[in-house]
Design a protein around this motif. Structure first.
Motif, PDB file in Angstrom:
ATOM      1  N   ASP A  16      41.389  89.516  29.953  1.00  0.00           N
ATOM      2  CA  ASP A  16      42.644  90.247  30.083  1.00  0.00           C
ATOM      3  C   ASP A  16      42.388  91.568  30.803  1.00  0.00           C
ATOM      4  O   ASP A  16      41.271  91.856  31.222  1.00  0.00           O
ATOM      5  N   GLU A  17      43.422  92.377  30.961  1.00  0.00           N
ATOM      6  CA  GLU A  17      43.319  93.608  31.733  1.00  0.00           C
ATOM      7  C   GLU A  17      42.291  94.579  31.149  1.00  0.00           C
ATOM      8  O   GLU A  17      41.538  95.206  31.885  1.00  0.00           O
ATOM      9  N   ARG A  18      42.230  94.681  29.825  1.00  0.00           N
ATOM     10  CA  ARG A  18      41.270  95.601  29.200  1.00  0.00           C
ATOM     11  C   ARG A  18      39.835  95.177  29.487  1.00  0.00           C
ATOM     12  O   ARG A  18      38.987  96.000  29.821  1.00  0.00           O
ATOM     13  N   ASN A  21      39.080  95.841  33.187  1.00  0.00           N
ATOM     14  CA  ASN A  21      38.818  97.266  33.426  1.00  0.00           C
ATOM     15  C   ASN A  21      37.435  97.667  32.931  1.00  0.00           C
ATOM     16  O   ASN A  21      36.732  98.435  33.589  1.00  0.00           O
TER      17      ASN A  21
END
Length: 105
Positions: A16-18, A21
């Protein structure tokens, strides 16, 4: 490090995005690779694991740094990135334990 993280992420619902990142932060902190080269490395590690997961995992200890401190540092980054998206699934926990065992060799 990347092979280990790809292996762990394959045990869940994806990245996912987390987690993405955190992976980008890891690249910025620990690599001089361009983003394009880093993406290529991630793809290569993914396909190595898809083609023969056991052989790809068995190769990790020979790919690691000789210094214990470096192994500990790399494992710390793996923990940080793997847990960036929150609680790991049971399968991700199992895969993380396998990776930890490879780093202990």
């Amino acid at each position: 490090m990347v092979r280990s993280l790809v292996c762990i992420s394959m045990g869940g619902g994806g990245v996912d995005e987390r987690a993405f990142n955190a992976l980008c932060e890891m690249r910025a902190e620990h690599s001089t690779l361009s983003l394009g080269s880093f993406k290529k490395t991630v793809r290569e590690q993914f396909f190595a694991l898809r083609l023969d997961q056991q052989a790809a995992l068995d190769a990790i200890p020979t790919m690691l740094f000789a210094e214990i401190q470096s192994k500990d540092q790399v494992l710390s980054v793996i923990h940080r990135v793997a847990s960036a998206a929150g609680k790991l699934t049971a399968e991700q926990d199992r895969r993380l334990a396998v990776v930890e065992g490879l780093f202990a060799d």
